[in-house]
Write a protein that holds these residues in place. Structure first.
Motif, PDB file in Angstrom:
ATOM      1  N   ARG A  47      45.470  -6.078 -12.285  1.00  0.00           N
ATOM      2  CA  ARG A  47      44.416  -5.201 -11.102  1.00  0.00           C
ATOM      3  C   ARG A  47      44.663  -6.011 -10.027  1.00  0.00           C
ATOM      4  O   ARG A  47      44.597  -5.478  -8.904  1.00  0.00           O
ATOM      5  CB  ARG A  47      43.099  -5.177 -11.663  1.00  0.00           C
ATOM      6  CG  ARG A  47      43.006  -4.111 -13.097  1.00  0.00           C
ATOM      7  CD  ARG A  47      41.669  -3.858 -12.927  1.00  0.00           C
ATOM      8  NE  ARG A  47      41.344  -3.011 -14.192  1.00  0.00           N
ATOM      9  CZ  ARG A  47      41.536  -1.524 -14.548  1.00  0.00           C
ATOM     10  NH1 ARG A  47      42.262  -0.989 -13.384  1.00  0.00           N
ATOM     11  NH2 ARG A  47      41.476  -1.006 -15.746  1.00  0.00           N
ATOM     12  N   ASN A  53      49.310  -2.433  -9.173  1.00  0.00           N
ATOM     13  CA  ASN A  53      48.002  -1.318  -8.881  1.00  0.00           C
ATOM     14  C   ASN A  53      48.770   0.062  -8.809  1.00  0.00           C
ATOM     15  O   ASN A  53      48.301   0.927  -9.173  1.00  0.00           O
ATOM     16  CB  ASN A  53      47.536  -1.852  -7.652  1.00  0.00           C
ATOM     17  CG  ASN A  53      46.153  -0.980  -7.657  1.00  0.00           C
ATOM     18  OD1 ASN A  53      45.245  -1.348  -6.524  1.00  0.00           O
ATOM     19  ND2 ASN A  53      45.899  -0.115  -8.449  1.00  0.00           N
ATOM     20  N   LEU A  72      46.606  -5.864 -19.728  1.00  0.00           N
ATOM     21  CA  LEU A  72      46.256  -6.407 -18.470  1.00  0.00           C
ATOM     22  C   LEU A  72      46.195  -7.950 -18.508  1.00  0.00           C
ATOM     23  O   LEU A  72      45.632  -8.483 -19.216  1.00  0.00           O
ATOM     24  CB  LEU A  72      45.008  -5.822 -17.952  1.00  0.00           C
ATOM     25  CG  LEU A  72      44.881  -4.526 -17.704  1.00  0.00           C
ATOM     26  CD1 LEU A  72      43.470  -3.989 -17.617  1.00  0.00           C
ATOM     27  CD2 LEU A  72      45.684  -4.022 -16.486  1.00  0.00           C
ATOM     28  N   ASP A 270      38.997   4.018  -8.981  1.00  0.00           N
ATOM     29  CA  ASP A 270      38.692   3.526 -10.070  1.00  0.00           C
ATOM     30  C   ASP A 270      39.606   2.624 -10.787  1.00  0.00           C
ATOM     31  O   ASP A 270      39.546   2.137 -11.777  1.00  0.00           O
ATOM     32  CB  ASP A 270      38.321   4.745 -11.142  1.00  0.00           C
ATOM     33  CG  ASP A 270      39.293   5.697 -10.976  1.00  0.00           C
ATOM     34  OD1 ASP A 270      40.534   5.150 -11.124  1.00  0.00           O
ATOM     35  OD2 ASP A 270      39.150   7.031 -11.347  1.00  0.00           O
ATOM     36  N   THR A 271      40.617   2.293 -10.285  1.00  0.00           N
ATOM     37  CA  THR A 271      41.570   1.261 -10.624  1.00  0.00           C
ATOM     38  C   THR A 271      41.466  -0.066  -9.875  1.00  0.00           C
ATOM     39  O   THR A 271      42.087  -1.289 -10.281  1.00  0.00           O
ATOM     40  CB  THR A 271      42.964   1.597 -10.500  1.00  0.00           C
ATOM     41  OG1 THR A 271      43.244   1.662  -9.061  1.00  0.00           O
ATOM     42  CG2 THR A 271      43.216   3.152 -11.156  1.00  0.00           C
ATOM     43  N   ASP A 273      39.690  -3.427  -8.632  1.00  0.00           N
ATOM     44  CA  ASP A 273      38.640  -4.580  -9.086  1.00  0.00           C
ATOM     45  C   ASP A 273      38.803  -5.543  -7.809  1.00  0.00           C
ATOM     46  O   ASP A 273      39.660  -6.299  -7.851  1.00  0.00           O
ATOM     47  CB  ASP A 273      39.165  -5.240 -10.209  1.00  0.00           C
ATOM     48  CG  ASP A 273      38.175  -6.076 -10.916  1.00  0.00           C
ATOM     49  OD1 ASP A 273      37.692  -6.908 -10.219  1.00  0.00           O
ATOM     50  OD2 ASP A 273      37.991  -6.196 -12.139  1.00  0.00           O
ATOM     51  N   GLN A 276      38.963  -9.328  -8.990  1.00  0.00           N
ATOM     52  CA  GLN A 276      40.349  -9.947  -9.374  1.00  0.00           C
ATOM     53  C   GLN A 276      41.106  -9.895  -8.145  1.00  0.00           C
ATOM     54  O   GLN A 276      41.869 -10.917  -8.330  1.00  0.00           O
ATOM     55  CB  GLN A 276      40.570  -8.873 -10.321  1.00  0.00           C
ATOM     56  CG  GLN A 276      40.177  -9.095 -11.709  1.00  0.00           C
ATOM     57  CD  GLN A 276      40.885  -8.431 -12.894  1.00  0.00           C
ATOM     58  OE1 GLN A 276      42.034  -8.562 -12.893  1.00  0.00           O
ATOM     59  NE2 GLN A 276      40.359  -8.102 -13.947  1.00  0.00           N
ATOM     60  N   GLU A 330      39.632   0.799 -20.242  1.00  0.00           N
ATOM     61  CA  GLU A 330      40.483   0.643 -19.215  1.00  0.00           C
ATOM     62  C   GLU A 330      39.527   0.933 -17.846  1.00  0.00           C
ATOM     63  O   GLU A 330      40.087   1.058 -16.690  1.00  0.00           O
ATOM     64  CB  GLU A 330      41.593   1.900 -18.894  1.00  0.00           C
ATOM     65  CG  GLU A 330      42.486   1.376 -20.156  1.00  0.00           C
ATOM     66  CD  GLU A 330      43.940   2.099 -19.961  1.00  0.00           C
ATOM     67  OE1 GLU A 330      43.984   2.888 -18.672  1.00  0.00           O
ATOM     68  OE2 GLU A 330      44.625   2.311 -20.787  1.00  0.00           O
ATOM     69  N   THR A 331      38.287   0.797 -18.001  1.00  0.00           N
ATOM     70  CA  THR A 331      37.394   1.038 -16.892  1.00  0.00           C
ATOM     71  C   THR A 331      37.117  -0.564 -16.188  1.00  0.00           C
ATOM     72  O   THR A 331      37.105  -1.386 -17.060  1.00  0.00           O
ATOM     73  CB  THR A 331      35.781   1.454 -17.384  1.00  0.00           C
ATOM     74  OG1 THR A 331      36.271   2.595 -17.976  1.00  0.00           O
ATOM     75  CG2 THR A 331      34.892   1.469 -16.228  1.00  0.00           C
ATOM     76  N   VAL A 332      37.225  -0.386 -14.821  1.00  0.00           N
ATOM     77  CA  VAL A 332      36.700  -1.578 -14.156  1.00  0.00           C
ATOM     78  C   VAL A 332      35.582  -2.252 -14.240  1.00  0.00           C
ATOM     79  O   VAL A 332      34.438  -1.407 -14.348  1.00  0.00           O
ATOM     80  CB  VAL A 332      37.108  -1.695 -12.665  1.00  0.00           C
ATOM     81  CG1 VAL A 332      36.889  -2.745 -11.896  1.00  0.00           C
ATOM     82  CG2 VAL A 332      38.453  -1.124 -12.459  1.00  0.00           C
ATOM     83  N   HIS A 336      32.629  -5.918 -10.693  1.00  0.00           N
ATOM     84  CA  HIS A 336      33.815  -5.999  -9.736  1.00  0.00           C
ATOM     85  C   HIS A 336      34.219  -4.997  -9.045  1.00  0.00           C
ATOM     86  O   HIS A 336      35.115  -5.052  -8.330  1.00  0.00           O
ATOM     87  CB  HIS A 336      34.912  -6.505 -10.724  1.00  0.00           C
ATOM     88  CG  HIS A 336      34.784  -7.894 -11.314  1.00  0.00           C
ATOM     89  ND1 HIS A 336      35.819  -8.415 -12.068  1.00  0.00           N
ATOM     90  CD2 HIS A 336      33.670  -8.949 -11.054  1.00  0.00           C
ATOM     91  CE1 HIS A 336      35.144  -9.831 -12.413  1.00  0.00           C
ATOM     92  NE2 HIS A 336      34.228  -9.839 -11.920  1.00  0.00           N
ATOM     93  N   ALA A 337      33.498  -3.708  -9.442  1.00  0.00           N
ATOM     94  CA  ALA A 337      33.746  -2.492  -8.638  1.00  0.00           C
ATOM     95  C   ALA A 337      32.775  -1.850  -8.164  1.00  0.00           C
ATOM     96  O   ALA A 337      31.460  -2.470  -8.408  1.00  0.00           O
ATOM     97  CB  ALA A 337      34.574  -1.574  -9.800  1.00  0.00           C
TER      98      ALA A 337
END
Length: 340
Positions: A47, A53, A72, A270-271, A273, A276, A330-332, A336-337
């Motif tokens: 991410r 990305n 990941l 929603d991808t 982060d 990170q 697969e959810t951030v 972090h989001a």
């Protein structure tokens, strides 16, 4: 010793990206030995990485999550390889390897080029098939079309491909790679040239997007995906860490509104982060940040503010539909989001 010209010094000090990728293609007809098959391949991404990305966004927009699995890597790595330190015991649960390097060496025991993400790995053999950032996402749009979700957008429509390719090349040379050219310049002259080139292109993009919602046509395309992954990192990383500081993204009204429009579109924000992203750049680049201090800012909540870009017309997915909510694995992470 002969004196060097200013231009010669700039050329020697200019950051040059190694683009010697493994360019094997996964195709519907399998002409390169790797046919399109569900459940055979694993996308390895991070991410933190803007190039990876792009693949995360395209895979999600097209609904390929149930067809191509996802591994990941963590946000930091050493000089040898990206690692799977986010997984239990630091091992990818499908490939059963601790380092992405292992999949490259499975393909070629003498592999000596960069261990990069994104990479698509053939699960049965454990070998990297491709890490070619230029063709990977385009192939997801074209070669994998029979497995796209119902309502998937046309990210690379045939009628617009020439224009998309032209815009994408400008974005790559001057923006995607341009921020790195600023950050890793080896002389003042090289930096000044890179800086001017970057912001000249951002000014051009501002002009292009001032009266149109998307870069090519009236819907999201591959070109928008490629620009977004640099813009979303601009204030958090490139403005300070890479010295791209004529303006912050938030001080460029057209591009800021455009980036927020995409960020608020399912499949994009929603991808992301931010934790990170910042950790990767500020910890890994010890030549630029030797004490590895990660800044607390900037405040990301502005990404959810109204953008007003829908007034320009166009529909993000054309006649299609948004992708569904990401699967839990697969959810951030919420810390972090942003909250959607």
């Amino acid at each position: 010793m002969a004196a060097k010209s200013a231009n010669g010094e700039a050329e020697q000090a200019t950051f040059t990206r190694d683009t010697r990728y493994i360019n094997t293609r996964i195709t519907e007809d399998g002409r390169a030995g790797y046919p399109v098959e569900p459940d055979r391949y694993r996308l390895i991404a991070a991410r933190a990485c803007p190039w990876a990305n792009r693949a995360l966004i395209v895979r999600r927009l097209l609904g390929l999550e149930d067809v191509i699995s996802l591994g990941l890597c963590g946000p930091t790595h050493d000089e040898r390889s990206w690692t799977f330190d986010l997984d239990p015991d630091g091992v990818d649960p499908v490939l059963q390897i601790p380092r992405l390097r292992d999949a490259y060496l499975a393909r070629d025991p003498d592999f000596s080029l960069g261990i990069t993400v994104p990479a698509i790995v053939d699960v049965p053999t454990g070998q990297v098939v491709t890490n070619d950032i230029f063709s990977l996402t385009v192939d997801l749009s074209t070669e994998w079309a029979k497995y796209h979700r119902e309502g998937a957008p046309q990210l690379y429509p045939e009628a617009l491909r020439a224009e998309i390719d032209e815009v994408a090349e400008l974005i790559y040379n001057d923006v995607n790679n341009g921020v790195y050219r600023c950050g890793f310049s080896g002389s003042q002259r090289a930096y000044d040239l890179a800086y001017d080139r970057l912001f000249a292109r951002l000014d051009w993009l501002t002009e292009q997007l001032s009266a149109r919602r998307y870069l090519v046509g009236t819907t999201i395309t591959e070109a928008d995906v490629r620009l977004f992954t640099t813009l979303v990192r601009f204030d958090a990383v490139y403005h300070g860490h890479f010295k791209c500081n004529r303006h912050k993204l938030t001080e460029m009204p057209v591009l800021w509104a455009y980036a927020r429009d995409l960020f608020q579109t399912p499949g994009f924000g929603d991808t992301i982060d931010f934790g990170q992203i910042k950790r990767h750049y500020y910890v890994v680049h010890t030549d630029l940040n030797p004490k590895q201090i990660v800044p607390k800012g900037p405040d990301p909540t502005g990404w959810l503010s109204p953008h007003g870009r829908d007034e320009l017309g166009g529909l993000p997915f054309g006649n299609g539909t948004p992708p569904p909510t990401p699967a839990p694995d697969e959810t951030v992470p919420p810390l972090h989001a942003l909250s959607f």
